[in-house]
Write a protein that holds these residues in place. Structure first.
Motif, mmCIF file in Angstrom:
data_model
loop_
_atom_site.group_PDB
_atom_site.id
_atom_site.type_symbol
_atom_site.label_atom_id
_atom_site.label_comp_id
_atom_site.label_asym_id
_atom_site.label_seq_id
_atom_site.Cartn_x
_atom_site.Cartn_y
_atom_site.Cartn_z
ATOM 1 N N PRO A 163 0.812 -1.221 0.000
ATOM 2 C CA PRO A 163 0.000 0.000 0.000
ATOM 3 C C PRO A 163 0.843 1.269 0.000
ATOM 4 C CG PRO A 163 -0.913 -1.586 1.542
ATOM 5 C CD PRO A 163 0.417 -2.133 1.105
ATOM 6 N N ALA A 164 1.982 1.256 0.690
ATOM 7 C CA ALA A 164 2.869 2.425 0.688
ATOM 8 C C ALA A 164 3.454 2.647 -0.704
ATOM 9 C CB ALA A 164 3.980 2.236 1.715
ATOM 10 N N GLN A 165 3.854 1.567 -1.367
ATOM 11 C CA GLN A 165 4.354 1.682 -2.741
ATOM 12 C C GLN A 165 3.309 2.330 -3.640
ATOM 13 O OE1 GLN A 165 5.245 -2.495 -3.393
ATOM 14 N NE2 GLN A 165 7.429 -2.065 -3.493
ATOM 15 N N VAL A 207 4.876 -0.420 -7.576
ATOM 16 C CA VAL A 207 6.174 -1.073 -7.618
ATOM 17 C C VAL A 207 6.832 -1.016 -8.997
ATOM 18 C CG1 VAL A 207 5.157 -3.350 -8.055
ATOM 19 C CG2 VAL A 207 7.414 -3.190 -7.002
ATOM 20 N N VAL A 208 6.065 -1.001 -10.064
ATOM 21 C CA VAL A 208 6.655 -0.967 -11.405
ATOM 22 C C VAL A 208 7.493 0.294 -11.586
ATOM 23 C CG1 VAL A 208 6.156 -0.829 -13.879
ATOM 24 C CG2 VAL A 208 4.856 -2.389 -12.431
ATOM 25 N N TYR A 209 7.005 1.404 -11.074
ATOM 26 C CA TYR A 209 7.733 2.669 -11.200
ATOM 27 C C TYR A 209 8.803 2.824 -10.120
ATOM 28 C CZ TYR A 209 3.940 4.038 -14.376
ATOM 29 O OH TYR A 209 3.039 4.106 -15.413
ATOM 30 N N ASN A 244 -0.055 4.309 -17.042
ATOM 31 C CA ASN A 244 -0.941 3.606 -16.098
ATOM 32 C C ASN A 244 -0.448 2.186 -15.805
ATOM 33 O OD1 ASN A 244 -3.139 3.272 -14.397
ATOM 34 N ND2 ASN A 244 -4.473 2.517 -16.023
ATOM 35 N N TYR A 245 0.796 2.085 -15.339
ATOM 36 C CA TYR A 245 1.379 0.795 -15.008
ATOM 37 C C TYR A 245 1.255 0.475 -13.515
ATOM 38 C CZ TYR A 245 3.582 0.235 -19.614
ATOM 39 O OH TYR A 245 3.822 0.064 -20.951
ATOM 40 N N LYS A 246 0.315 1.073 -12.854
ATOM 41 C CA LYS A 246 0.123 0.801 -11.431
ATOM 42 C C LYS A 246 -0.617 -0.518 -11.255
ATOM 43 C CE LYS A 246 -1.673 2.853 -7.161
ATOM 44 N NZ LYS A 246 -2.383 4.004 -6.551
ATOM 45 N N ILE A 247 -0.032 -1.406 -10.453
ATOM 46 C CA ILE A 247 -0.625 -2.706 -10.169
ATOM 47 C C ILE A 247 -0.815 -2.797 -8.656
ATOM 48 C CG2 ILE A 247 -0.286 -5.205 -10.298
ATOM 49 C CD1 ILE A 247 1.417 -4.655 -12.837
ATOM 50 N N ASP A 269 2.649 -8.911 -19.550
ATOM 51 C CA ASP A 269 2.133 -8.635 -20.886
ATOM 52 C C ASP A 269 1.571 -7.218 -20.999
ATOM 53 O OD1 ASP A 269 0.127 -9.446 -19.053
ATOM 54 O OD2 ASP A 269 -1.256 -9.852 -20.701
ATOM 55 N N ARG A 270 1.320 -6.570 -19.857
ATOM 56 C CA ARG A 270 0.826 -5.193 -19.854
ATOM 57 C C ARG A 270 1.949 -4.170 -19.855
ATOM 58 N NH1 ARG A 270 -2.920 -4.246 -14.838
ATOM 59 N NH2 ARG A 270 -2.338 -2.143 -15.497
ATOM 60 N N LEU A 271 3.172 -4.629 -19.607
ATOM 61 C CA LEU A 271 4.300 -3.718 -19.413
ATOM 62 C C LEU A 271 5.214 -3.715 -20.628
ATOM 63 C CD1 LEU A 271 5.193 -4.731 -15.744
ATOM 64 C CD2 LEU A 271 3.526 -3.027 -16.516
#
Length: 246
Positions: free
Chosen positions: A72-74, A80-82, A214-217, A227-229
């Protein structure tokens, strides 16, 4: 000042064993670093951290931080991707969110692994940041991104490393300089230097680009959604973050 020390697992981290705790409001150990000193306040480790490597006894006031706490902090900082899928950045963003420091200080977190010598204070370990991972194409870019977000909270990152090389792009302060001086004055001088080096315009531009991608997971399990990245687009983001530091 609210100075949080993050202790990693490189051999250099052993220097923190004898440091006085008084300058620090919190000691945050990562993974095996709880072995370095027994007065840590927080221990952060991932879900797959081996049971036999975890502390058996937890003292009053000490707290374990697991993925249910740090994911949740990430997400507060884009996910986490960013941020970068390795524990140094995971721990730092949790501390930034939860502990609200004025200063994030690092030791043993340089993510430099020379050959023909021990990689970790306990011997040879797995160099997690060096694995082939789409989120870790540039550790320096992730380092800059962390400082950029910290600046929005009036927080500054410093490195107490004794090494000549680091993947953390932060001012390096020697042990003698940090512990023998007035920390508040020292940080105030460094803050002026850092503020001049970070472009708020470029920071806004790259954050806007992240929003578009919008790479937030939210779950943090980014490896399930590869496959989304797009690795090329993440590389381009890294290049933008690198340009933020002038």
């Amino acid at each position: 000042m609210n100075i949080v020390l993050i202790i990693g697992s490189s051999p250099d981290a052993l220097r923190a064993k004898e440091w006085p705790k008084t300058p620090f409001s919190s000691l945050v150990a990562m993974n095996n670093a709880w072995n370095i000193r027994d007065d840590w306040d927080y221990l952060v480790y991932p879900e797959d951290f081996a049971e036999e490597r975890r502390p058996v006894t937890i003292k009053p006031g000490q707290r374990i931080v697991e993925y249910t706490d740090y994911v949740p902090a990430q997400n507060v900082y884009g996910g986490v991707v960013y941020i970068g899928g390795t524990m140094a950045f995971t721990t730092a963003h949790w501390a930034l969110h939860q502990l609200k420091p004025d200063v994030l200080a690092f030791v043993g977190c340089d993510m430099v692994y020379p050959t023909n010598t021990a990689t970790h204070f306990y011997g040879q370990g797995t160099a997690d940041p060096l694995r082939d991972d789409i989120t870790l194409q540039s550790l320096e870019a992730k380092s800059i991104r962390l400082q950029a977000h910290a600046l929005e909270q009036n927080c500054y990152c410093i490195n107490l490393s004794s090494l000549s090389e680091s993947r953390l792009v932060y001012p390096v302060i020697s042990e003698k300089q940090f512990f023998s001086g007035d920390q508040a004055k020292l940080i105030a001088v460094l803050a002026q230097q850092v503020d001049k080096c970070y472009s708020t315009r470029k920071m806004a531009q790259v954050k806007a680009r992240e929003e578009v991608l919008n790479y937030k997971i939210d779950s943090g399990d980014y490896w399930r959604y590869l496959d989304r990245l797009d690795a090329k687009k993440l590389h381009e983001l890294d290049q933008q973050w690198l340009s933020v530091l002038g």
